[in-house]
Design an enzyme around this catalytic site. Structure first.
Site, short mmCIF file in Angstrom:
data_model
loop_
_atom_site.label_atom_id
_atom_site.label_comp_id
_atom_site.label_asym_id
_atom_site.label_seq_id
_atom_site.Cartn_x
_atom_site.Cartn_y
_atom_site.Cartn_z
N HIS A 1 81.36 17.69 39.05
CA HIS A 1 80.12 17.69 38.26
C HIS A 1 78.96 18.34 39.01
CE1 HIS A 1 78.92 16.52 34.35
NE2 HIS A 1 78.47 15.30 34.57
N ASN B 1 75.91 16.19 29.56
CA ASN B 1 74.71 15.35 29.52
C ASN B 1 73.49 15.98 30.19
OD1 ASN B 1 75.80 13.26 28.01
ND2 ASN B 1 76.66 12.25 29.81
#
EC number: 3.1.1.29
Length: 198
Positions: free
Chosen positions: A23, A117
């Site tokens: 990520h 997100n």
């Protein structure tokens, strides 16, 4: 300067436990870009992140890695963009991309957040303006939606990490073309690249 980019953001989660997870691919890119330009990222609390400034043909380009968790990335981006009056069209946001395999990276302008997100929060905090550029750094997909959260928060095996690293290197070269020429030429360079397994 031919490039209109004035802010480059690298997305990730803060803290050593996340530093090497998939990520954080966007943050890796900005860290390497800072090294490439011989500048140091330093913490700047009013922008909720680590920042640096590079000069390209006499024009300032800001680098930012938010210190917030991924789902609050927009807080840092909006704070810096507002302060320096940078429009979304002059931003490049680097992020991990599930829909591209390791070893592939692509530039893109606009579009949705694709469930990411960090992008989701940036779009929301930029007044639902999604017209910024993205650098999509392929990390591959675990196969099913249920596995995604665990997948992005773990380290890639070395065979995949070497492909991601090669794509990061090529992304830096493409960014140089973006600065010296334009986005179209940078895209042509980057989109023809595919890292091969050793």
């Amino acid at each position: 300067m031919t490039s209109q980019i004035k802010l480059i953001v690298g997305l990730g989660n803060p803290g050593p436990e996340y530093a090497k997870t998939r990520h954080n691919a966007g943050a890796w890119y900005v860290e390497q870009l800072a090294r490439w330009h011989n500048v140091s990222l330093r913490e700047e609390p009013k922008f909720f992140g680590h920042t640096a400034r590079i000069q390209v043909d006499g024009q300032d380009v800001r680098l930012l890695i938010p210190n917030t968790y991924m789902n609050l990335s927009g807080k840092a981006v909006a704070a810096l963009a507002r302060f320096y009056q940078i429009e979304p069209e002059a931003m490049l946001v680097a992020h991990d991309e599930l829909d591209l395999p390791p070893g592939i990276a692509k530039f893109k302008q606009g579009g949705g957040h694709g469930g990411h997100n960090g992008l989701k929060d940036i779009i929301a905090r930029m007044g639902n303006n999604n017209n910024f550029f993205r650098l999509r750094l392929g990390i591959g997909h675990p196969g099913t939606k249920e596995l995604v959260a665990g997948f992005v928060l773990t380290k890639a095996p070395s065979s995949e990490q070497s492909l991601i690293d090669a794509a990061l290197d090529e992304s830096l070269r493409a960014t140089d073309i973006l600065f010296k020429q334009d986005m179209t030429k940078a895209m042509n360079r980057l989109h023809s690249f595919k890292a091969e397994k050793v």
